[in-house]
Design a protein around this motif. Structure first.
Motif: not given
Length: 346
Positions: A23-33, A124-137
């Motif tokens: 939820t917090d990362y998502g808030a940062g995503f909408w801050d970016l856009t 950072s709110s965009l890149l952090t979940p991406f890299f965590l998801g990539a590691a999980a993948g």
């Protein structure tokens, strides 16, 4: 038996972090856009007010995940952090920079400083979940083995890239849904509609990416694909689909407070479906839960400590969220402080 219980607790902790931290990362995503300084002023104002009371507490679940992995499944911890050191290091740096950017943006006096800290927080709110998801993948596709060396292929493969994109879309969904609810709480109906529309767009992106990911795993991660289309994994996939439909319906209604619950259901069900699909493996198809578990004595103590921690943490976090969503954690204004000072003088 106890190793299986600890593995379930680990999965639930990952789901909790995906939802709370997401939820917090998502808030940062909408801050970016949100757009330029003038266009994005009001959405960013809402993001600052909505996140400020509870944003730091969500890292509790990340720490919980790391402690359980390190203590309960040391072989998994060693393999993951050896093979995936680069994306995980980037995610860790992103987590630190994100917190620093958010904390320093508001007190910065110069516009250039606010823009710099805001950009650090948002990117950072965009890149952090991406890299965590990539590691999980990389884990889901079985690329974290005893013989795998750290390489780009371990986390830049089709499954990893889709997991990363799906993580970003899921966080955007959660952020928009919760911000829409906060807009209703702050009585700003235009921002309610603003974030509802973005939540629906993010929900569509999650649905499309989930279908593409399921198709790709058929060839790139066959064990996980089989688990997602059979048994308990399929049950949670169905729950995620139903939660997706419920979220879409609620977001289109005038009062969609329950959309927060259904959106959390979408993300939590998807994470649990992935975990159930991997059974009985921690890393398909090279490391089972039993093979990756620590010593029995360690697991018993970990189970005891985990139980005590959950008894203490869950009620406190639940109370914190309740206070926040009911507007009990609002920051004091200058008028409040002047009023309090006047009472003391009298």
């Amino acid at each position: 038996m106890i190793a299986g219980v600890i593995a379930v607790v680990l999965l639930l902790a990952i789901a909790a972090y995906a939802c709370a931290g997401g939820t917090d990362y998502g808030a940062g995503f909408w801050d970016l856009t949100a757009g330029g300084a003038e266009r994005g002023k009001r959405p960013r104002w809402l993001i600052d007010h909505a996140m400020a009371p509870v944003w730091e507490v969500n890292n509790v679940w990340l720490i919980f995940v790391l402690v359980i992995m390190w203590t309960g499944f040391p072989v998994l911890f060693q393999r993951v952090f050896t093979t995936m050191w680069l994306p995980l290091a980037l995610a860790a740096v992103g987590t630190v920079l994100r917190g620093a950017g958010f904390a320093l943006r508001k007190p910065a006096r110069r516009l250039a400083g606010r823009r710099l800290y805001g950009a650090v927080f948002a990117i950072s709110s965009l890149l952090t979940p991406f890299f965590l998801g990539a590691a999980a993948g990389g884990v889901a596709s079985g690329r974290v083995t005893a013989t795998t060396q750290a390489s780009t292929d371990a986390w830049a493969n089709p499954t990893s890239l889709l997991f990363g994109l799906l993580a970003v879309a899921a966080t955007a969904l959660l952020g928009a849904v919760f911000l829409a609810a906060d807009a209703r709480r702050f009585a700003v109906p235009d921002l309610d509609g603003y974030f509802r529309r973005r939540a629906l767009a993010a929900l569509a992106a999650v649905a499309v990416l989930a279908v593409i990911t399921l198709v790709v795993t058929h060839g790139d991660a066959p064990h996980v694909w089989h688990g997602l289309t059979h048994g308990v994994g399929l049950v949670f996939v169905v729950v995620a689909v139903l939660a997706t439909l419920a979220t879409a319906w609620l977001l289109m209604r005038p009062s969609g407070d329950w959309s927060r619950v259904s959106a959390v259901g979408v993300v939590a069900s998807a994470v649990i479906a992935w975990g159930m699909a991997q059974r009985p493996y921690l890393v398909p198809t090279s490391l089972t839960v039993a093979e990756g578990a620590g010593a029995p004595t360690t697991l018993r103590w970990l189970a005891f400590v985990t139980f005590v921690a959950l008894v203490l943490i869950i009620p406190a976090v639940a109370l914190l969220y309740w206070l926040d969503t009911h507007g009990e954690l609002e920051s004091l204004t200058d008028a409040d402080l002047r009023g309090a000072g006047g009472g003391d003088d009298g």
